[in-house]
Write a protein that holds these residues in place. Structure first.
Motif, PDB file in Angstrom:
ATOM      1  N   ALA A 265      -4.076  19.677 -17.041  1.00  0.00           N
ATOM      2  CA  ALA A 265      -4.961  19.547 -15.877  1.00  0.00           C
ATOM      3  C   ALA A 265      -5.869  18.329 -15.994  1.00  0.00           C
ATOM      4  O   ALA A 265      -5.994  17.540 -15.039  1.00  0.00           O
ATOM      5  N   ASP A 266      -6.509  18.143 -17.145  1.00  0.00           N
ATOM      6  CA  ASP A 266      -7.434  17.019 -17.289  1.00  0.00           C
ATOM      7  C   ASP A 266      -6.695  15.683 -17.318  1.00  0.00           C
ATOM      8  O   ASP A 266      -7.134  14.701 -16.698  1.00  0.00           O
ATOM      9  N   GLY A 267      -5.583  15.639 -18.030  1.00  0.00           N
ATOM     10  CA  GLY A 267      -4.798  14.414 -18.048  1.00  0.00           C
ATOM     11  C   GLY A 267      -4.266  14.064 -16.671  1.00  0.00           C
ATOM     12  O   GLY A 267      -4.201  12.890 -16.296  1.00  0.00           O
TER      13      GLY A 267
ATOM     14  N   GLY B 138      -4.122   0.943  -6.847  1.00  0.00           N
ATOM     15  CA  GLY B 138      -3.714   0.650  -5.480  1.00  0.00           C
ATOM     16  C   GLY B 138      -2.703   1.606  -4.893  1.00  0.00           C
ATOM     17  O   GLY B 138      -2.145   1.340  -3.829  1.00  0.00           O
ATOM     18  N   VAL B 139      -2.466   2.743  -5.587  1.00  0.00           N
ATOM     19  CA  VAL B 139      -1.518   3.742  -5.089  1.00  0.00           C
ATOM     20  C   VAL B 139      -2.299   4.910  -4.499  1.00  0.00           C
ATOM     21  O   VAL B 139      -3.085   5.554  -5.196  1.00  0.00           O
ATOM     22  N   GLU B 140      -2.099   5.170  -3.219  1.00  0.00           N
ATOM     23  CA  GLU B 140      -2.692   6.361  -2.623  1.00  0.00           C
ATOM     24  C   GLU B 140      -1.902   7.579  -3.090  1.00  0.00           C
ATOM     25  O   GLU B 140      -0.662   7.572  -3.080  1.00  0.00           O
ATOM     26  N   VAL B 141      -2.585   8.618  -3.531  1.00  0.00           N
ATOM     27  CA  VAL B 141      -1.934   9.808  -4.061  1.00  0.00           C
ATOM     28  C   VAL B 141      -2.288  11.008  -3.196  1.00  0.00           C
ATOM     29  O   VAL B 141      -3.473  11.279  -2.943  1.00  0.00           O
ATOM     30  N   ILE B 142      -1.269  11.720  -2.724  1.00  0.00           N
ATOM     31  CA  ILE B 142      -1.463  12.955  -1.967  1.00  0.00           C
ATOM     32  C   ILE B 142      -0.812  14.085  -2.762  1.00  0.00           C
ATOM     33  O   ILE B 142       0.418  14.140  -2.887  1.00  0.00           O
ATOM     34  N   SER B 143      -1.636  14.964  -3.311  1.00  0.00           N
ATOM     35  CA  SER B 143      -1.150  16.060  -4.145  1.00  0.00           C
ATOM     36  C   SER B 143      -1.045  17.353  -3.346  1.00  0.00           C
ATOM     37  O   SER B 143      -1.578  17.464  -2.233  1.00  0.00           O
TER      38      SER B 143
ATOM     39  N   HIS C  68       0.834  -1.196   0.000  1.00  0.00           N
ATOM     40  CA  HIS C  68       0.000   0.000   0.000  1.00  0.00           C
ATOM     41  C   HIS C  68       0.875   1.255   0.000  1.00  0.00           C
ATOM     42  O   HIS C  68       1.018   1.928   1.020  1.00  0.00           O
ATOM     43  N   PRO C  69       1.453   1.591  -1.153  1.00  0.00           N
ATOM     44  CA  PRO C  69       2.316   2.768  -1.230  1.00  0.00           C
ATOM     45  C   PRO C  69       1.509   4.061  -1.257  1.00  0.00           C
ATOM     46  O   PRO C  69       0.350   4.092  -1.676  1.00  0.00           O
ATOM     47  N   VAL C  70       2.152   5.133  -0.804  1.00  0.00           N
ATOM     48  CA  VAL C  70       1.556   6.461  -0.828  1.00  0.00           C
ATOM     49  C   VAL C  70       2.470   7.363  -1.641  1.00  0.00           C
ATOM     50  O   VAL C  70       3.628   7.584  -1.265  1.00  0.00           O
ATOM     51  N   LEU C  71       1.982   7.865  -2.759  1.00  0.00           N
ATOM     52  CA  LEU C  71       2.756   8.761  -3.616  1.00  0.00           C
ATOM     53  C   LEU C  71       2.451  10.200  -3.210  1.00  0.00           C
ATOM     54  O   LEU C  71       1.302  10.647  -3.290  1.00  0.00           O
ATOM     55  N   ILE C  72       3.481  10.926  -2.777  1.00  0.00           N
ATOM     56  CA  ILE C  72       3.326  12.283  -2.267  1.00  0.00           C
ATOM     57  C   ILE C  72       4.106  13.235  -3.169  1.00  0.00           C
ATOM     58  O   ILE C  72       5.285  13.007  -3.452  1.00  0.00           O
ATOM     59  N   HIS C  73       3.464  14.287  -3.640  1.00  0.00           N
ATOM     60  CA  HIS C  73       4.149  15.231  -4.524  1.00  0.00           C
ATOM     61  C   HIS C  73       3.587  16.626  -4.309  1.00  0.00           C
ATOM     62  O   HIS C  73       2.490  16.800  -3.758  1.00  0.00           O
ATOM     63  N   HIS C  74       4.338  17.632  -4.781  1.00  0.00           N
ATOM     64  CA  HIS C  74       3.975  19.008  -4.455  1.00  0.00           C
ATOM     65  C   HIS C  74       3.082  19.676  -5.487  1.00  0.00           C
ATOM     66  O   HIS C  74       2.509  20.736  -5.222  1.00  0.00           O
ATOM     67  N   GLY C  75       2.931  19.096  -6.670  1.00  0.00           N
ATOM     68  CA  GLY C  75       2.121  19.719  -7.706  1.00  0.00           C
ATOM     69  C   GLY C  75       0.683  19.244  -7.686  1.00  0.00           C
ATOM     70  O   GLY C  75       0.288  18.410  -6.872  1.00  0.00           O
ATOM     71  N   PRO C  76      -0.128  19.758  -8.623  1.00  0.00           N
ATOM     72  CA  PRO C  76      -1.519  19.315  -8.687  1.00  0.00           C
ATOM     73  C   PRO C  76      -1.669  17.878  -9.161  1.00  0.00           C
ATOM     74  O   PRO C  76      -2.683  17.232  -8.885  1.00  0.00           O
ATOM     75  N   ALA C  77      -0.681  17.362  -9.904  1.00  0.00           N
ATOM     76  CA  ALA C  77      -0.741  15.987 -10.399  1.00  0.00           C
ATOM     77  C   ALA C  77       0.667  15.465 -10.597  1.00  0.00           C
ATOM     78  O   ALA C  77       1.597  16.239 -10.850  1.00  0.00           O
TER      79      ALA C  77
END
Length: 502
Positions: free
Chosen positions: A200-202, A214-219, A183-192
């Motif tokens: 933006a849409d992509g 299965g990747v949790e994403v925190i933008s 259960h990985p969590v991908l964390i990044h500073h941008g909107p995507a």
């Protein structure tokens, strides 16, 4: 009869690019005209870093990452000094100096020191852009076999792993972990994630696809530090999301060329070790730099295998055919009769895994209604996971993003890299991925690139097959196709099934 002394060539670093240079110099070593020594601070022989995520999740073993045959190198007389750190290079005496060993003399020296992970300036981390950081337990950069083995230990304990960075390597590491049930969590500073290539849409569709995989994403996260207990990492501290807890933190925030040794001996450095177009870092053409540590003719290191391997192949031929300057020969040794190595490299990016298929190239920043002179075409079907944006000038594709459209993507890659015109009705491209039709995709030509890691073309692979190669491994030995990320293996396997012309 006076026996001619061997030329002493020393290579500092032993990654994939250095391995290619060693391979090119083997004829000279085996013939006894070259005394070839490789020095590396790592104890492992050259290995494929692209596959470290697979090692971390346990789907492959460390020995399967190797890129050289040690027995073959030793038989040719190559001297391997692994696990040895170079202290300094003395250019006046032409010595490589160590803390605990005698100096190593050279006639020509090659820096193939590669790049180190960029460590973000977070509280609790050792931020030094010019040294290897001593990271706390549980914080790693997935750059070495040891990193991968340490991450595997965390995953074995079912720990939650945080991945900091929204680039292609961070995404691929997260997808690999998710595919193996973690259960990985991908964390990044941008909107995507992949903010430089998606709009933006992509970007919204990519986030949804990652979560479905299965990747949790925190933008939009602003990381400020790490949290530790008495023994190891326990969480990432952010301004925007508080403390994000985890058993490990994988840093995927870029790399920086290793230039310290070159700088300390008086060579010019900037974004890498500065060389001329012929890879020489000094005026005598005794010292060279290749791969991720080299800034060739003002061009920043590309961070890709294909141009590094091209540099290594060129330099091997130059060294085999052009003698080193004599002891008292201050004249320039400019190989004016030898064209410099090609620096071209495609900027096409491909992401595949866990049901995600994304291909992008060029610049798609122009909007539908911008008065830029570009023609912008957009197609979206979020429910089906499909998205396409194309930007063209005078009918020629200058940028594209395609998601969930593999056959259209293949057509666009060929069109983009060839510079050919798009059909007047752009919507016809979508028929390629219509399951109800069998629209043919443009056949790749012999000069079209097949392997994006090595730069090997369809023609080179076809020649390898026609010459008797029967496996992907044999094709890789012949032309390096399939020896990088493995994304082209399926195509090579199909070519191996085709009948060879009589």
């Amino acid at each position: 009869m006076i026996q001619q002394a061997k030329e002493r060539i020393v290579i500092i670093g032993f990654g994939p690019v250095a391995a290619s240079l060693v391979e090119g110099l083997l004829p000279g070593a085996a013939a006894g005209t070259i005394e070839l020594t490789v020095v590396s601070s790592e104890k492992h022989l050259a290995y494929n870093r692209v596959l470290l995520a697979e090692l971390a999740i346990g789907s492959t073993r460390a020995e399967h990452l190797g890129m050289v045959d040690e027995t073959r190198l030793l038989a040719a007389g190559v001297i391997l000094r692994m696990g040895r750190t170079v202290k300094r290079v003395d250019r006046s005496r032409r010595h490589v100096l160590f803390e605990d060993a005698a100096p190593l003399g050279y006639d020509r020296l090659v820096f193939a020191t590669g790049a180190r992970p960029t460590i973000p300036p977070l509280n609790g981390l050792n931020f030094d852009p010019h040294a290897d950081a001593q990271l706390p337990q549980g914080v790693l950069a997935l750059r070495t076999i040891e990193d991968a083995e340490n991450l595997n230990g965390v995953l074995q304990g079912s720990g939650r792993v945080l991945v900091l960075g929204g680039g292609i390597l961070g995404i691929e590491a997260a997808l690999a972990m998710a595919e193996s049930g973690h259960h990985p969590v991908l964390i990044h500073h941008g909107p995507a994630p992949l903010g430089r290539v998606v709009d933006a849409d992509g970007g919204k569709l990519l986030i949804r696809n990652l979560r479905d995989a299965g990747v949790e994403v925190i933008s939009e996260a602003r990381a400020t530090g790490i949290q530790k207990d008495e023994t190891a990492f326990t969480g990432l501290i952010t301004q925007t999301h508080g403390v994000i807890e985890g058993a490990a933190l994988v840093l995927s925030t870029g790399v920086r060329a290793r230039t310290e040794l070159a700088s300390s001996c008086g060579l010019g450095v900037n974004r890498g070790i500065k060389t001329n177009e012929h890879l020489a870092a000094d005026t005598e053409h005794r010292i060279f730099a290749i791969g991720d540590c080299a800034e060739v003719a003002g061009q920043a290191p590309m961070g890709l295998l294909a141009p590094g391997w091209a540099q290594a192949g060129w330099l091997a031929q130059y060294m085999l055919n052009t003698p080193a300057p004599g002891p008292a020969d201050p004249t320039l040794h400019d190989p004016i009769d030898l064209a410099p190595p090609a620096l071209e490299s495609s900027d096409v990016l491909m992401l595949k895994g866990q049901g995600i298929e994304l291909t992008a190239g060029g610049n798609i920043s122009d909007g539908l209604w911008d008065e830029s002179g570009s023609q912008v075409t957009v197609y979206a079907d979020p429910a089906a996971g499909k998205y396409l944006k194309m930007v063209s000038q005078a009918g020629v594709l200058t940028g594209f993003l395609a998601m969930g459209l593999p056959r259209t993507s293949a057509e666009l890659v060929l069109s983009y890299e060839r510079g050919s015109s798009l059909p007047a009705d752009r919507s016809t491209l979508l028929r390629l991925d219509d399951p109800g039709t069998l629209e043919p995709v443009s056949a790749p030509g012999p000069d079209d690139q097949l392997c994006r890691c090595s730069g090997a073309t369809h023609g080179q692979v076809a020649h390898a097959v026609e010459s008797g190669c029967t496996t992907v491994a044999e094709v890789g030995t012949a032309c390096r196709a399939g020896t990088g990320c493995g994304g082209c293996r399926a195509v090579i396997e199909e070519m191996l099934k085709m009948p060879v012309p009589a």
